[in-house]
Design an enzyme around this catalytic site. Structure first.
Site, short mmCIF file in Angstrom:
data_model
loop_
_atom_site.label_atom_id
_atom_site.label_comp_id
_atom_site.label_asym_id
_atom_site.label_seq_id
_atom_site.Cartn_x
_atom_site.Cartn_y
_atom_site.Cartn_z
N ASP A 115 -9.22 9.99 -6.57
CA ASP A 115 -10.36 9.14 -6.96
C ASP A 115 -11.45 8.99 -5.89
OD1 ASP A 115 -8.65 8.89 -9.09
OD2 ASP A 115 -8.42 6.72 -8.97
N LYS A 118 -7.97 10.72 -15.42
CA LYS A 118 -6.93 9.75 -15.81
C LYS A 118 -7.57 8.41 -16.15
CE LYS A 118 -6.08 8.26 -11.09
NZ LYS A 118 -6.62 6.90 -11.27
N CYS A 149 -4.39 3.36 -6.36
CA CYS A 149 -4.07 4.67 -6.96
C CYS A 149 -3.35 5.61 -6.00
CB CYS A 149 -5.32 5.29 -7.56
SG CYS A 149 -5.87 4.38 -9.02
C1 VGL Z 1 -8.41 2.30 -8.67
C2 VGL Z 1 -8.63 0.10 -9.24
C3 VGL Z 1 -8.92 0.43 -10.54
C4 VGL Z 1 -8.12 3.32 -7.62
C5 VGL Z 1 -8.69 2.67 -9.97
O1 VGL Z 1 -8.57 4.48 -7.76
O2 VGL Z 1 -7.44 2.98 -6.64
N1 VGL Z 1 -8.36 1.03 -8.32
N2 VGL Z 1 -8.97 1.72 -10.91
#
Ligand code: VGL
Ligand code: ZN
Length: 213
Positions: free
Chosen positions: A15, A114, A159
């Site tokens: 991410d 995702k 994540c």
């Molecule tokens: C994430 C919060 C919500 C992440 C993703 O990538 O860590 N954190 N969605």
């Protein structure tokens, strides 16, 4: 010894998107600082997977989807699990869902989206938050013969954490590269606790320099 770790490993870059970097909707402090570290490591591993958090508008994880709730509150979902609520972030195909512009995408073998199910969140690159729905990534990695993973990206305590924990449960050897990760750290101490739990689960928490030497 450590050099051989990289050449026989697959890397998961978690991410590394605009919304998790300074100026983004769910900015992780100094999130952009991992970019040069990851750009230096990625060309040296055998196989690189980058994930994208990729939500539809109105996603269940957004505080704005729940009346009277604000970011970082939690709610109980229909299946009885608890969901932390976030600011709207990584809405699919918006600028915030793009990779950080300085991420070198040339070494990427696979991009995995995702979190696309409107009613289910997905922190881990391997399973959605119901812990049953597989993204298929395990088959891609094991099918290509990898048993060692180098994991980095954003956010350490969300994540990255769930991806690394699932990787251990799936039997991989796991290196989490601490200086190639940054965390949300809400509540404060979450990053430290996440790293402690990762070590207890058998992940090796290392610095990028240890892998490079
Ligand atoms: C994430 C919060 C919500 C992440 C993703 O990538 O860590 N954190 N969605
Ligand atoms: Zn998300």
């Amino acid at each position: 010894m450590q050099t051989s770790v990289l050449v026989r490993s697959a890397m998961i870059i978690v991410d590394l998107q605009q919304d998790f970097c300074p100026g983004g909707a769910l900015a992780v402090e100094h999130g952009d600082q991992v970019v040069p570290v990851i750009n230096a490591l990625a060309p040296r591993v055998a196989y690189v997977v980058a994930t994208k958090d990729w939500h539809p508008a109105g996603h269940v994880s957004f505080a704005s989807s729940h009346s009277g709730k604000k970011p970082f509150d939690s709610v109980e979902l229909a299946d009885g699990t608890s969901q932390i609520l976030w600011p709207e972030h990584c809405v699919r195909a918006t600028p915030g869902s793009e990779f950080h512009p300085d991420l070198d995408t040339r070494p990427l073998d696979v991009i995995l989206h995702k979190g696309a199910n409107p009613r289910l969140d997905s922190y881990s690159a391997f399973f959605e938050n119901d812990k049953r729905t597989s993204t298929g990534l395990v088959h891609l990695l094991k099918g290509n013969g990898f048993d060692t993973l180098v994991i980095c990206g954003l956010a350490t305590d969300v994540c990255v954490f769930f991806t690394a924990m699932d990787a251990r449960k799936l039997g991989f050897s796991v290196y989490v590269v601490e200086d190639a990760c940054r965390g949300v750290d809400v509540p404060s101490g979450s990053v430290r606790n996440a790293l402690t739990e990762l070590r207890s689960a058998g992940c090796q928490v290392v610095q990028s320099a240890e892998l490079s030497s």
